[in-house]
Design a protein around this motif. Structure first.
Motif, short mmCIF file in Angstrom:
data_model
loop_
_atom_site.label_atom_id
_atom_site.label_comp_id
_atom_site.label_asym_id
_atom_site.label_seq_id
_atom_site.Cartn_x
_atom_site.Cartn_y
_atom_site.Cartn_z
N ARG A 1 28.08 -19.06 -15.12
CA ARG A 1 28.74 -18.92 -13.81
C ARG A 1 30.24 -18.75 -13.98
O ARG A 1 30.88 -17.99 -13.25
CB ARG A 1 28.42 -20.14 -12.95
N ARG A 2 30.82 -19.48 -14.92
CA ARG A 2 32.26 -19.39 -15.13
C ARG A 2 32.67 -18.00 -15.62
O ARG A 2 33.71 -17.46 -15.23
CB ARG A 2 32.70 -20.47 -16.12
N ARG A 3 31.86 -17.39 -16.48
CA ARG A 3 32.19 -16.08 -17.05
C ARG A 3 31.50 -14.93 -16.33
O ARG A 3 31.64 -13.77 -16.73
CB ARG A 3 31.83 -16.06 -18.54
N ASN A 4 30.71 -15.27 -15.30
CA ASN A 4 30.03 -14.26 -14.48
C ASN A 4 29.16 -13.33 -15.33
O ASN A 4 29.21 -12.10 -15.21
CB ASN A 4 31.06 -13.44 -13.70
N TYR A 5 28.34 -13.92 -16.19
CA TYR A 5 27.42 -13.13 -16.99
C TYR A 5 26.36 -12.50 -16.08
O TYR A 5 26.02 -13.04 -15.02
CB TYR A 5 26.75 -14.01 -18.04
N PRO A 6 25.80 -11.36 -16.49
CA PRO A 6 24.90 -10.60 -15.59
C PRO A 6 23.51 -11.21 -15.48
O PRO A 6 23.09 -12.04 -16.28
CB PRO A 6 24.85 -9.23 -16.26
N ARG A 7 22.81 -10.74 -14.45
CA ARG A 7 21.38 -11.04 -14.27
C ARG A 7 20.58 -9.83 -14.77
O ARG A 7 21.06 -8.70 -14.81
CB ARG A 7 21.05 -11.26 -12.79
N ARG B 1 21.47 -15.87 -13.07
CA ARG B 1 22.80 -15.58 -13.62
C ARG B 1 22.85 -16.01 -15.09
O ARG B 1 22.50 -17.13 -15.43
CB ARG B 1 23.86 -16.34 -12.82
N GLY B 2 23.27 -15.10 -15.97
CA GLY B 2 23.21 -15.38 -17.41
C GLY B 2 21.78 -15.33 -17.92
O GLY B 2 21.40 -16.10 -18.80
N GLY B 3 21.01 -14.40 -17.36
CA GLY B 3 19.57 -14.35 -17.65
C GLY B 3 19.22 -14.30 -19.12
O GLY B 3 18.31 -15.01 -19.58
N LEU B 4 19.93 -13.47 -19.90
CA LEU B 4 19.60 -13.36 -21.32
C LEU B 4 19.89 -14.65 -22.08
O LEU B 4 19.27 -14.92 -23.11
CB LEU B 4 20.36 -12.19 -21.95
N ARG C 1 25.62 -6.17 -25.83
CA ARG C 1 25.60 -4.91 -25.08
C ARG C 1 25.64 -5.15 -23.57
O ARG C 1 26.17 -4.33 -22.81
CB ARG C 1 24.34 -4.11 -25.45
N LYS C 2 25.05 -6.28 -23.14
CA LYS C 2 25.00 -6.58 -21.70
C LYS C 2 26.26 -7.29 -21.21
O LYS C 2 26.32 -7.68 -20.03
CB LYS C 2 23.77 -7.45 -21.40
N GLY C 3 27.26 -7.50 -22.06
CA GLY C 3 28.51 -8.08 -21.61
C GLY C 3 28.74 -9.53 -21.98
O GLY C 3 29.75 -10.12 -21.56
N TYR C 4 27.85 -10.12 -22.76
CA TYR C 4 28.04 -11.50 -23.22
C TYR C 4 29.00 -11.51 -24.41
O TYR C 4 29.01 -10.57 -25.22
CB TYR C 4 26.70 -12.11 -23.65
N ASP C 5 29.80 -12.56 -24.51
CA ASP C 5 30.68 -12.69 -25.67
C ASP C 5 29.86 -12.91 -26.94
O ASP C 5 28.88 -13.67 -26.93
CB ASP C 5 31.63 -13.88 -25.47
N ARG C 6 30.27 -12.25 -28.01
CA ARG C 6 29.48 -12.34 -29.24
C ARG C 6 29.46 -13.77 -29.79
O ARG C 6 28.44 -14.22 -30.29
CB ARG C 6 30.03 -11.39 -30.30
N ASP C 7 30.60 -14.48 -29.69
CA ASP C 7 30.61 -15.84 -30.22
C ASP C 7 29.70 -16.76 -29.41
O ASP C 7 29.01 -17.63 -29.97
CB ASP C 7 32.04 -16.39 -30.27
N PHE C 8 29.63 -16.55 -28.09
CA PHE C 8 28.72 -17.34 -27.26
C PHE C 8 27.26 -17.03 -27.60
O PHE C 8 26.44 -17.94 -27.75
CB PHE C 8 28.98 -17.04 -25.77
#
Length: 428
Positions: free
Chosen positions: A194-200, A90-93, A128-135
Motif C-alpha cells: 500500500r505504501r509503494r502502490n504496487y499493482p494488482r 494490491r501487491g498481488g504478486l 517487470r510489473k513494477g516491484y522493487d528488485r530488492d523487495f
C-alpha cells in the motif's frame, strides 16, 4: 572428556572446517586422549547409526522428490494457481510469492529448493510489473522459511529420528505454525504494497480459474499423497517419501513436459550430494553424541540449566536465542543434529513436550536460512537477482521480525503445535 571433545570441535569450526569433519575430529580426539575410550567406536557408531535407521532413508527420498518437482514445471503451475487466487489484491504478486512458498514447501520440504525454483520465475516477473528488485528478492528469500516448517520437512524428519518421536506427529505439528508464518509475512506485504502502490493482477474468469486449477492438480497431489498416506496409516514416512519420489519422477514429465530425461542424471547427482552431506553429519554425530553421553555431559548441562532456568518458558527463550546465534554460521540440519542430544533431556526435565520443543527448534533453526553471513537461501536469492547482500538484508528485516513474532507465539503457547497432533491421535 567432554571438554576435550568440545575444544576439538570448536577449534576446527573456527578454522573453517566443515561441521561433519569437526564432529569426527572431536570424537577421535577424545577417544585418543582418554584410553577408556576405544577409537574404533567412531567408525562403529558412524556405520551403525546410518545402517540401523529405516526412518533416515526418507530424508534423501524427500530431497529427491523436491528436486524433481523443482525442475519439473511444478513451480510454474503453482504460481499460476496462486496468481488466480490472491493476485487481485494490491501487491498481488507479493501475496502470490507467500502463497507459492506455502504450497511448494509442502512439496519440496526444502527452503533452498523453494528459493531456487520460485525465485527464478517470480523475481524477474515482479520486477517487470513494477516491484522493487530488492523487495522481491527479500520476500522470496523470507517466504522460503515456510518450507522446513510445513510438512514434509526434512529438518522435522531429522529431529523425529534424533528425539525418537513420531514423524507423523512432527508433520502434523508443523501445519499450524507454517500457516501462521505465511500469514505473518503477509502483514509487511500488506503495509509495503500500500505504501509503494504496487499493482494488482487482473482477476481471472471462472473458466480461466478452473483451467489453472486443473493444470495444478497433478502437482498438488504430491503433498496430498505424503500427508494423506502418513496420517491415514497407508504409508510409513519412508514409504510415503518413496511414493512421492516415484510420483514426481513419472507425473510431471507427462503433464508438464518437464524435466527431460537428459536432466535426470544432474537431478539425481544433486540429490545424492546433499543427502551425502547430511549423512556424513549424522554419522559423525553418532560418535560425537556417544562420547558426550558417556561423559554424562548432557545430564550435567540439564542440571546446570535447570538451576538457571527453573521455568520452562525461560528455557525455551534461552534455546531460541542460542539457535538464532548458531543460525548465523550453521545450517538448520547442523544445528538440530548438534544441539538436540544435549538440549532434549533438559526440555523434558523442565516439562516441555518433545513435539513442542521440536517445532520450536525447527522454526528457530529455519531462520538461519535467511540470516547473514551464511544463510543459504539468502545466497541463492542474491544469485538469482544479482543483488549484493547489503541491498537484500534491509528489506528482509520486516519479514524476519514477522517470523520471530510467530516463533515467540509458538514458544509461549504449546497448543499451537500440539493441537493438531493431539486431535489426530498422534500424541496423548
Amino acid at each position: 572428556m567432554a571438554e576435550t571433545l568440545l575444544i576439538f570441535f570448536v577449534v576446527f569450526i573456527v578454522l573453517g572446517t566443515p561441521i561433519s569433519i569437526a564432529l569426527g575430529v572431536g570424537a577421535f580426539g577424545a577417544a585418543i586422549f582418554y584410553p577408556v575410550l576405544n577409537p574404533i567406536i567412531v567408525p562403529t557408531r558412524f556405520v551403525g547409526l546410518l545402517s540401523d535407521s529405516y526412518l533416515l532413508l526418507s530424508a534423501p527420498l524427500f530431497i529427491l522428490a523436491g528436486n524433481i518437482a523443482a525442475r519439473g514445471g511444478v513451480a510454474r503451475v503453482i504460481i499460476d494457481l496462486a496468481t488466480a487466487v490472491v493476485g487481485r489484491f494490491r501487491g498481488g504478486l507479493a501475496y502470490v510469492n507467500v502463497a507459492d512458498s506455502m504450497v511448494f514447501g509442502g512439496i519440496s520440504g526444502s527452503a533452498v529448493a523453494d528459493v531456487a525454483a520460485l525465485g527464478t520465475f517470480l523475481i524477474p516477473q515482479m520486477e517487470r510489473k513494477g516491484y522493487d528488485r530488492d523487495f522481491a528478492t527479500a520476500l522470496t528469500v523470507a517466504t522460503a522459511v515456510v518450507a522446513p516448517i510445513i510438512p514434509p520437512s526434512i529438518i522435522a524428519v531429522i529431529y523425529a529420528w534424533m528425539a525418537d518421536q513420531s514423524v507423523a506427529a512432527m508433520f502434523a505439528a508443523g501445519v499450524i505454525p507454517g500457516l501462521l508464518v505465511g500469514l505473518g509475512m503477509a502483514v509487511p506485504v500488506f503495509v509495503i504494497s500500500r505504501r509503494r502502490n504496487y499493482p494488482r493482477e487482473a482477476p481471472p474468469t471462472l473458466r480461466q480459474f478452473l483451467s489453472v486449477l486443473l493444470a495444478a492438480l497433478p502437482a498438488l497431489m504430491i503433498p496430498v499423497i505424503i500427508m494423506g498416506g502418513i496420517m491415514f496409516g497407508l504409508f510409513t514416512p519412508t514409504e510415503a517419501a518413496a511414493v512421492a519420489a516415484v510420483y514426481a519422477l513419472v507425473v510431471p514429465p507427462i503433464f508438464y513436459r518437464q524435466p527431460s530425461w537428459r536432466e535426470l542424471p544432474a537431478i539425481f547427482a544433486d540429490s545424492a550430494r546433499l543427502s551425502g552431506v547430511i549423512g556424513l553429519i549424522i554419522g559423525f554425530v553418532g560418535a560425537f553424541g556417544w562420547v558426550l553421553t558417556y561423559s554424562k555431559f548432557p545430564f550435567q548441562v540439564a542440571e546446570a540449566i535447570s538451576q538457571i532456568a527453573p521455568h520452562w518458558f525461560v528455557f525455551i527463550f534461552m534455546v531460541i536465542v542460542l539457535y538464532l546465534i548458531l543460525g548465523t554460521f550453521l545450517t538448520p540440519s547442523e544445528i538440530i543434529l548438534v544441539t538436540v542430544p544435549v538440549l532434549l533431556p533438559v526440555a523434558e526435565a523442565v516439562g516441555v513436550h518433545p513435539i513442542h520443543f521440536g517445532l520450536v527448534c525447527v522454526v528457530a533453526s529455519a531462520i538461519g536460512h535467511v540470516t547473514p553471513p551464511v544463510g543459504l537461501c539468502l545466497f541463492v536469492g542474491m544469485a538469482v537477482s544479482g543483488l549484493p547482500m547489503e541491498k537484500v538484508v534491509p528489506p528482509l528485516l520486516p519479514f524476519i521480525a514477522a517470523i520471530a513474532a510467530v516463533l515467540l507465539l509458538l514458544a509461549m503457547f504449546p497448543e499451537v503445535s500440539l493441537f493438531l497432533p493431539r486431535l489426530l491421535g498422534f500424541i496423548t
